[in-house]
Design a protein around this motif. Structure first.
Motif, PDB file in Angstrom:
ATOM      1  N   LEU A  17       0.830  -1.207   0.000  1.00 10.82           N
ATOM      2  CA  LEU A  17       0.000   0.000   0.000  1.00 10.82           C
ATOM      3  C   LEU A  17       0.868   1.262   0.000  1.00 10.82           C
ATOM      4  N   SER A  18       1.956   1.228   0.760  1.00  9.60           N
ATOM      5  CA  SER A  18       2.861   2.375   0.794  1.00  9.60           C
ATOM      6  C   SER A  18       3.508   2.595  -0.566  1.00  9.60           C
ATOM      7  N   ALA A  19       3.874   1.519  -1.234  1.00  8.12           N
ATOM      8  CA  ALA A  19       4.481   1.630  -2.561  1.00  8.12           C
ATOM      9  C   ALA A  19       3.483   2.225  -3.554  1.00  8.12           C
TER      10      ALA A  19
ATOM     11  N   ASN B  87       3.914   5.814  -5.440  1.00  6.26           N
ATOM     12  CA  ASN B  87       3.790   5.927  -6.891  1.00  6.26           C
ATOM     13  C   ASN B  87       2.775   7.008  -7.259  1.00  6.26           C
ATOM     14  N   GLN B  88       1.650   7.031  -6.565  1.00  4.16           N
ATOM     15  CA  GLN B  88       0.612   8.034  -6.815  1.00  4.16           C
ATOM     16  C   GLN B  88       1.151   9.439  -6.542  1.00  4.16           C
ATOM     17  N   LEU B  89       1.865   9.601  -5.434  1.00  7.53           N
ATOM     18  CA  LEU B  89       2.408  10.908  -5.091  1.00  7.53           C
ATOM     19  C   LEU B  89       3.480  11.349  -6.088  1.00  7.53           C
ATOM     20  N   GLN B  90       4.281  10.408  -6.568  1.00  7.94           N
ATOM     21  CA  GLN B  90       5.295  10.742  -7.563  1.00  7.94           C
ATOM     22  C   GLN B  90       4.652  11.207  -8.869  1.00  7.94           C
TER      23      GLN B  90
END
Length: 76
Positions: A40-42, A46-49
């Motif tokens: 979930l953190s990954a 990815n979404q934030l990047q």
């Protein structure tokens, strides 16, 4: 061959030391939970990047126009 060794090891754990088997099961469950959290953190990273890249691109356009205007004004 490796599967046979693993199967034998599991069989030994459950017959020879039930407390160890319980502890191993508990650790496997914790590992599963941590793996889910990591996944979930990954995904969140990815979404934030992607959002960061979009904002950077959006911000780049006004800066480019401002820089061109500044260069033009200094030449005149």
């Amino acid at each position: 061959m490796a599967n046979q060794v693993t199967d034998l090891h599991k069989a030994w754990e459950t017959t020879e030391n039930p407390e160890l088997s319980s502890e191993v099961q508990s650790l496997k469950e914790k590992l599963g939970e941590h793996s889910k959290q990591l996944e979930l953190s990954a995904e969140k990273l990815n979404q934030l990047q992607m959002e960061n890249a979009a904002l950077r691109d959006k911000n780049k356009a006004p800066n480019t126009a401002s820089n061109k205007k500044r260069r033009f004004n200094t030449r005149v």
